[in-house]
Design an enzyme around this catalytic site. Structure first.
Site, PDB file in Angstrom:
ATOM      1  N   ARG A  35       0.782  -1.160  -0.138  1.00  0.00           N
ATOM      2  CA  ARG A  35       0.037   0.108   0.068  1.00  0.00           C
ATOM      3  C   ARG A  35       0.829   1.163  -0.205  1.00  0.00           C
ATOM      4  O   ARG A  35       2.000   1.456   0.524  1.00  0.00           O
ATOM      5  CB  ARG A  35      -0.828  -0.111   1.080  1.00  0.00           C
ATOM      6  CG  ARG A  35      -2.247  -1.016   1.163  1.00  0.00           C
ATOM      7  CD  ARG A  35      -3.248  -0.452   0.160  1.00  0.00           C
ATOM      8  NE  ARG A  35      -4.366  -1.215   0.091  1.00  0.00           N
ATOM      9  CZ  ARG A  35      -4.708  -2.281  -0.675  1.00  0.00           C
ATOM     10  NH1 ARG A  35      -3.711  -2.624  -1.709  1.00  0.00           N
ATOM     11  NH2 ARG A  35      -5.488  -3.192  -0.888  1.00  0.00           N
ATOM     12  N   GLU A  38      -3.218   8.269  -5.338  1.00  0.00           N
ATOM     13  CA  GLU A  38      -3.527   7.631  -6.522  1.00  0.00           C
ATOM     14  C   GLU A  38      -4.784   8.168  -7.420  1.00  0.00           C
ATOM     15  O   GLU A  38      -5.763   8.410  -6.758  1.00  0.00           O
ATOM     16  CB  GLU A  38      -3.717   6.069  -6.585  1.00  0.00           C
ATOM     17  CG  GLU A  38      -2.533   5.358  -5.860  1.00  0.00           C
ATOM     18  CD  GLU A  38      -2.676   3.987  -5.408  1.00  0.00           C
ATOM     19  OE1 GLU A  38      -1.645   3.205  -5.176  1.00  0.00           O
ATOM     20  OE2 GLU A  38      -3.801   3.413  -5.742  1.00  0.00           O
ATOM     21  N   HIS A  46      -0.714   1.013 -10.264  1.00  0.00           N
ATOM     22  CA  HIS A  46      -1.519   0.106  -9.284  1.00  0.00           C
ATOM     23  C   HIS A  46      -2.369  -1.059 -10.031  1.00  0.00           C
ATOM     24  O   HIS A  46      -3.628  -0.978  -9.800  1.00  0.00           O
ATOM     25  CB  HIS A  46      -2.540   1.034  -8.304  1.00  0.00           C
ATOM     26  CG  HIS A  46      -3.074   0.295  -7.147  1.00  0.00           C
ATOM     27  ND1 HIS A  46      -3.451   1.018  -6.079  1.00  0.00           N
ATOM     28  CD2 HIS A  46      -3.253  -0.912  -6.852  1.00  0.00           C
ATOM     29  CE1 HIS A  46      -3.826   0.168  -5.289  1.00  0.00           C
ATOM     30  NE2 HIS A  46      -3.648  -0.952  -5.710  1.00  0.00           N
TER      31      HIS A  46
END
Length: 313
Positions: free
Chosen positions: A237, A265, A287
């Site tokens: 993370r 993000e 991601h």
């Protein structure tokens, strides 16, 4: 009564076949993306809501309490939904676990292999035209390293961390791990302190959740412990690594890094990882380590099973 199903961020799954399956269950509406000021209006009248990252906070859930019965998170993490409010209102929340293990582990190995071979540098060298002008057939100006006989340290030896350990061992690495909770005791690999892991490991990969004990876990106080030439991979993370302080450390010496997750993000335009001075030390992906096609199929299957099981109950 026909179920009203809304998917708030369908674009997060890329190309998929979930639409056809959900249309057979009820009235289905999907939106590619949904901004915070659009969420409530789009959810009105919905009995089932699908969301990957769109936030369903207390205020929104309270406004939907008369119609909303089920929230399906098209991911493992549930931090975008106020779980306590949902429980108080009798709204079920279902996620899908385990679908991305193989994909994230493969992604981790991909980054480790590429950075060991200094792929960013050599790829740029060829594509820039510099190789075409070279007087010799090869370029070994930046050392290529084998994973064989290297030490691989894993931060967070959960399901994904264990799969990475298996793959890394197949390449001849010596695996050890640090338990971020202090509770994980695996007899197959040595459990060591974070300080020892950072000092000793040639490759470090992060597979831990973001929580108070992992927030800013790697920062200016311990990033300096990483070996010269060491590789740091974060597929856990964003927020576990202090990104600005890592970028500063990487400008001082040759540390290499692969990141698939970021503290914000999408990553901000002026992100410190985008400094051209350290471009050859990085592999960055948006991601998407979770989103290999086989993983997506498992995820969608899990979402549909969650809905079908709920409707049968």
């Amino acid at each position: 009564m026909q179920n009203n199903i809304v998917f708030l961020d369908a674009l997060s799954l890329g190309e998929n076949n979930i639409k056809e399956s959900l249309q057979s269950i009820g009235h289905y509406t999907e939106y590619p993306t949904t901004s915070p000021n659009e969420t409530l209006n789009r959810c009105k009248g919905a009995n089932i809501i699908l969301t990957n990252k769109v936030v369903l906070n207390k205020e929104i859930l309270m406004a939907l309490k008369d119609t909303l019965k089920l929230v399906c998170i098209t991911a493992t993490g549930t931090n975008n939904v106020d779980l306590q409010t949902a429980k108080d209102l009798g709204i079920e929340v279902k996620n899908v676990a385990g679908y991305s293990t193989k994909g994230v582990a493969q992604h981790t190995l991909m980054m480790a292999l590429a950075l060991s071979a200094k792929l960013p540098f050599y790829d740029s060298y060829c594509k820039s035209g510099a190789y075409a002008k070279s007087p010799i057939f090869t370029n070994l100006s930046t050392p290529l390293e084998l994973l064989d006989n290297k030490k691989w340290g894993i931060i967070g030896l959960g399901t994904i961390g264990l799969e990475v350990a298996r793959l890394a061992s197949a390449f001849g690495t010596q695996v050890s791990y640090y338990s971020t909770s202090g509770k994980n005791q695996n007899p197959n690999y040595p459990c060591i302190t974070l300080e020892s892991l950072l000092k000793e490991s040639d490759v470090i990969s992060i597979h831990a959740p973001l929580n108070p004990s992992t927030q800013n876990l790697l920062n200016k106080n311990n990033l300096s412990l990483i070996k010269e030439g060491g590789i740091l991979i974060n597929v856990g993370r964003g927020g576990i690594v202090n990104e600005l302080e890592l970028a500063e450390e990487m400008q001082k010496r040759k540390i290499y890094a692969g990141f698939d997750v970021f503290s914000q993000e999408p990553m901000v335009e002026n992100h410190p990882f985008l400094n051209p001075k350290i471009a050859d030390q990085f592999i960055l992906t948006p991601h998407n380590a979770w989103g290999y096609e086989s993983s997506k199929e498992l995820l969608i299957k899990g979402v549909l099973e969650n809905i079908q099981n709920f409707l049968k109950a």
